[in-house]
Design an enzyme around this catalytic site. Structure first.
Site, PDB file in Angstrom:
ATOM      1  N   SER A  11     -37.272  16.071 -24.035  1.00 28.91           N
ATOM      2  CA  SER A  11     -36.447  17.138 -23.444  1.00 28.91           C
ATOM      3  C   SER A  11     -36.281  16.839 -21.958  1.00 28.91           C
ATOM      4  O   SER A  11     -37.184  16.256 -21.334  1.00 28.91           O
ATOM      5  CB  SER A  11     -37.142  18.488 -23.598  1.00 28.91           C
ATOM      6  OG  SER A  11     -36.496  19.465 -22.802  1.00 28.91           O
ATOM      7  N   TYR A  16     -44.525  23.996 -22.465  1.00 33.94           N
ATOM      8  CA  TYR A  16     -43.530  23.207 -23.212  1.00 33.94           C
ATOM      9  C   TYR A  16     -43.183  21.940 -22.429  1.00 33.94           C
ATOM     10  O   TYR A  16     -43.176  20.836 -22.974  1.00 33.94           O
ATOM     11  CB  TYR A  16     -42.281  24.061 -23.439  1.00 33.94           C
ATOM     12  CG  TYR A  16     -41.125  23.335 -24.082  1.00 33.94           C
ATOM     13  CD1 TYR A  16     -41.140  23.022 -25.436  1.00 33.94           C
ATOM     14  CD2 TYR A  16     -39.999  22.968 -23.335  1.00 33.94           C
ATOM     15  CE1 TYR A  16     -40.071  22.356 -26.029  1.00 33.94           C
ATOM     16  CE2 TYR A  16     -38.930  22.308 -23.927  1.00 33.94           C
ATOM     17  CZ  TYR A  16     -38.967  22.003 -25.271  1.00 33.94           C
ATOM     18  OH  TYR A  16     -37.912  21.349 -25.850  1.00 33.94           O
ATOM     19  N   ALA A  17     -42.901  22.114 -21.141  1.00 31.15           N
ATOM     20  CA  ALA A  17     -42.513  20.973 -20.304  1.00 31.15           C
ATOM     21  C   ALA A  17     -43.634  19.937 -20.252  1.00 31.15           C
ATOM     22  O   ALA A  17     -43.385  18.726 -20.322  1.00 31.15           O
ATOM     23  CB  ALA A  17     -42.167  21.467 -18.904  1.00 31.15           C
ATOM     24  N   ASN A  29     -39.015  14.577 -34.366  1.00 32.76           N
ATOM     25  CA  ASN A  29     -38.122  15.577 -33.779  1.00 32.76           C
ATOM     26  C   ASN A  29     -38.706  16.986 -33.779  1.00 32.76           C
ATOM     27  O   ASN A  29     -38.409  17.768 -32.880  1.00 32.76           O
ATOM     28  CB  ASN A  29     -36.797  15.565 -34.565  1.00 32.76           C
ATOM     29  CG  ASN A  29     -35.981  16.812 -34.316  1.00 32.76           C
ATOM     30  OD1 ASN A  29     -35.382  16.986 -33.258  1.00 32.76           O
ATOM     31  ND2 ASN A  29     -35.959  17.719 -35.310  1.00 32.76           N
ATOM     32  N   SER A  54     -45.837  19.359 -22.540  1.00 37.00           N
ATOM     33  CA  SER A  54     -45.921  18.647 -23.829  1.00 37.00           C
ATOM     34  C   SER A  54     -44.867  17.546 -23.903  1.00 37.00           C
ATOM     35  O   SER A  54     -45.109  16.472 -24.442  1.00 37.00           O
ATOM     36  CB  SER A  54     -45.768  19.623 -25.005  1.00 37.00           C
ATOM     37  OG  SER A  54     -44.425  20.068 -25.132  1.00 37.00           O
ATOM     38  N   LYS A  55     -43.692  17.800 -23.323  1.00 34.88           N
ATOM     39  CA  LYS A  55     -42.635  16.793 -23.358  1.00 34.88           C
ATOM     40  C   LYS A  55     -42.884  15.674 -22.344  1.00 34.88           C
ATOM     41  O   LYS A  55     -42.521  14.525 -22.593  1.00 34.88           O
ATOM     42  CB  LYS A  55     -41.266  17.457 -23.135  1.00 34.88           C
ATOM     43  CG  LYS A  55     -40.857  18.425 -24.253  1.00 34.88           C
ATOM     44  CD  LYS A  55     -40.724  17.734 -25.609  1.00 34.88           C
ATOM     45  CE  LYS A  55     -40.155  18.660 -26.671  1.00 34.88           C
ATOM     46  NZ  LYS A  55     -39.979  18.008 -27.971  1.00 34.88           N
TER      47      LYS A  55
HETATM   48  P1  NDP Z   1     -34.843  24.174 -34.187  1.00 38.56           P
HETATM   49  O1  NDP Z   1     -35.759  25.337 -34.014  1.00 38.56           O
HETATM   50  O2  NDP Z   1     -33.451  24.418 -34.629  1.00 38.56           O
HETATM   51  O3  NDP Z   1     -35.500  23.103 -35.142  1.00 38.56           O
HETATM   52  C1  NDP Z   1     -36.864  22.802 -35.027  1.00 38.56           C
HETATM   53  C2  NDP Z   1     -37.317  22.091 -36.266  1.00 38.56           C
HETATM   54  O4  NDP Z   1     -38.717  21.784 -36.123  1.00 38.56           O
HETATM   55  C3  NDP Z   1     -37.145  22.943 -37.502  1.00 38.56           C
HETATM   56  O5  NDP Z   1     -36.680  22.153 -38.563  1.00 38.56           O
HETATM   57  C4  NDP Z   1     -38.562  23.439 -37.760  1.00 38.56           C
HETATM   58  O6  NDP Z   1     -38.773  23.616 -39.156  1.00 38.56           O
HETATM   59  C5  NDP Z   1     -39.393  22.256 -37.280  1.00 38.56           C
HETATM   60  N1  NDP Z   1     -40.760  22.656 -36.981  1.00 38.56           N
HETATM   61  C6  NDP Z   1     -41.203  23.437 -35.967  1.00 38.56           C
HETATM   62  N2  NDP Z   1     -42.525  23.630 -36.086  1.00 38.56           N
HETATM   63  C7  NDP Z   1     -42.924  22.970 -37.195  1.00 38.56           C
HETATM   64  C8  NDP Z   1     -44.171  22.808 -37.859  1.00 38.56           C
HETATM   65  N3  NDP Z   1     -45.298  23.357 -37.403  1.00 38.56           N
HETATM   66  N4  NDP Z   1     -44.213  22.073 -38.985  1.00 38.56           N
HETATM   67  C9  NDP Z   1     -43.082  21.509 -39.486  1.00 38.56           C
HETATM   68  N5  NDP Z   1     -41.881  21.617 -38.904  1.00 38.56           N
HETATM   69  C10 NDP Z   1     -41.811  22.348 -37.776  1.00 38.56           C
HETATM   70  O7  NDP Z   1     -34.860  23.439 -32.766  1.00 38.56           O
HETATM   71  P2  NDP Z   1     -34.103  22.139 -32.197  1.00 38.56           P
HETATM   72  O8  NDP Z   1     -33.334  21.461 -33.242  1.00 38.56           O
HETATM   73  O9  NDP Z   1     -33.450  22.569 -30.958  1.00 38.56           O
HETATM   74  O10 NDP Z   1     -35.374  21.268 -31.782  1.00 38.56           O
HETATM   75  C11 NDP Z   1     -35.586  19.938 -32.204  1.00 38.56           C
HETATM   76  C12 NDP Z   1     -36.272  19.185 -31.082  1.00 38.56           C
HETATM   77  O11 NDP Z   1     -35.384  19.119 -29.967  1.00 38.56           O
HETATM   78  C13 NDP Z   1     -37.551  19.837 -30.573  1.00 38.56           C
HETATM   79  O12 NDP Z   1     -38.536  18.859 -30.361  1.00 38.56           O
HETATM   80  C14 NDP Z   1     -37.127  20.454 -29.250  1.00 38.56           C
HETATM   81  O13 NDP Z   1     -38.195  20.576 -28.345  1.00 38.56           O
HETATM   82  C15 NDP Z   1     -36.092  19.441 -28.792  1.00 38.56           C
HETATM   83  N6  NDP Z   1     -35.165  19.928 -27.775  1.00 38.56           N
HETATM   84  C16 NDP Z   1     -34.276  20.941 -28.060  1.00 38.56           C
HETATM   85  C17 NDP Z   1     -33.413  21.381 -27.074  1.00 38.56           C
HETATM   86  C18 NDP Z   1     -32.427  22.473 -27.308  1.00 38.56           C
HETATM   87  O14 NDP Z   1     -31.797  22.942 -26.336  1.00 38.56           O
HETATM   88  N7  NDP Z   1     -32.213  22.925 -28.541  1.00 38.56           N
HETATM   89  C19 NDP Z   1     -33.411  20.788 -25.728  1.00 38.56           C
HETATM   90  C20 NDP Z   1     -34.351  19.728 -25.551  1.00 38.56           C
HETATM   91  C21 NDP Z   1     -35.185  19.320 -26.547  1.00 38.56           C
HETATM   92  P3  NDP Z   1     -39.362  24.948 -39.846  1.00 38.56           P
HETATM   93  O15 NDP Z   1     -38.964  26.110 -39.015  1.00 38.56           O
HETATM   94  O16 NDP Z   1     -38.727  24.898 -41.209  1.00 38.56           O
HETATM   95  O17 NDP Z   1     -40.815  24.690 -39.888  1.00 38.56           O
END
Ligand code: NDP
Length: 279
Positions: A148, A162-163, A93, A165-166
């Protein structure tokens, strides 16, 4: 009996947003969970929310690590196996977009941003899945990737890297699904639309900006026909469905769209045909 009793789930990016909701749901439904992220304070908040719902402390392993480092990934897999002895469900995720401080988008954005976004959204998924593979084969487990709607088929000129990568992740889902089903492991994905999480802040939007965008989209039926942005739990429920073999065993290599109808609208439908014809 809770549906994930006896199962061990590793949910990346569970210190916030969709991953947090997913980890809480799995734990509440009986799974032992490994939660992870870089931010130790937010990860602890996830842990406390899990414990608050009556899950024993022994069912939660919190690992603070950067997923873009292979050392961090090894630690994640090794500590999960050490503590829980098995791995049944991997949720890839963690992810983000990378914006340009100067506001450049698309092809004008520096290629170093492409490298950064591919590193977390795609490369780390490949290597973590490689490391988890033998344990998932042993358990005949499940992988759920978080993609996504940005993956397409519509274009994404403002968030092109970003797009991309997805889109790559969707191909990874399909291809690994066919390789791994030979070993009894299922791979699927969910493609969320707009969900208000920490992602706005993570990609550098000013406070409240992502919420402003979401509110605009909610109030325009051509953006989100259902009139509502998603909540993290809406996506967590789809992930749990895809990780629950009793419910979804015949789904292989698919990505389920959960977007309030956003991707069903074509530009020509944004305007009322009858009023154009009668004006
Ligand atoms: P958040 O920013 O709320 O959560 C992202 C999570 O990813 C955090 O827990 C963050 O942890 C972790 N993360 C990011 N980079 C790293 C890293 N280098 N190492 C370890 N952990 C990492 O975003 P979302 O919950 O929205 O995103 C979750 C997924 O859903 C993503 O893949 C996103 O692309 C996808 N998505 C989200 C959408 C939206 O509208 N929100 C729409 C479509 C897809 P920390 O910061 O503690 O490192």
């Amino acid at each position: 009996m809770a549906r994930f009793n006896g199962k061990v789930a590793l949910v990346t990016g569970s210190s916030n947003g969709i991953g947090r909701a997913t980890a809480i749901l799995f734990a509440q439904e009986g799974a032992k969970v490994t939660i992870t992220g870089r931010n130790s304070q937010r990860l602890e908040e996830t842990k406390q929310e899990i414990l608050k719902s009556g899950v024993p402390d022994s069912h939660v392993l919190a690992v603070v690590t950067d997923l873009t480092s292979e050392k961090g990934q090894d630690e994640l897999i090794d500590s999960t196996i050490q503590k829980f002895g098995r791995l049944d469900i991997l949720v890839n995720n963690a992810g983000t977009a990378v914006t340009d401080a100067q506001g450049r988008t698309g092809l004008d954005q520096d290629v170093s941003d492409f490298d950064k976004v591919m590193q977390i959204n795609m490369r780390s998924v490949v290597t973590l899945t490689q490391k988890a593979k033998k344990y998932l084969i042993e358990s005949k487990g499940e992988i759920v990737n978080v993609s996504s709607i940005a993956a397409g088929p519509q274009s994404q000129p403002e968030m092109m890297y970003y797009a991309m990568s997805k889109s790559a992740l969707d191909q990874f889902t399909r291809s690994t699904a066919i390789s791994l089903i030979q070993h009894g492991v299922r791979v699927n994905a969910v493609s969320p639309g707009c969900v208000v999480t920490g992602i706005g802040e993570a990609i550098g939007f000013p406070p409240g900006a992502f919420e402003k965008l979401a509110a605009f989209w909610e109030s325009h039926k051509e953006c989100i026909p259902s009139g509502k942005t998603g909540q993290p739990i809406d996506i967590a429920n789809v992930i749990a469905f895809l990780a629950d073999r009793k419910l979804s065993s015949y789904i292989i290599g698919q990505s389920i769209v959960a977007d309030g109808g956003s991707t069903l609208v074509m530009g020509i439908q944004a305007h009322d045909m009858m009023s154009i014809l009668t004006s």
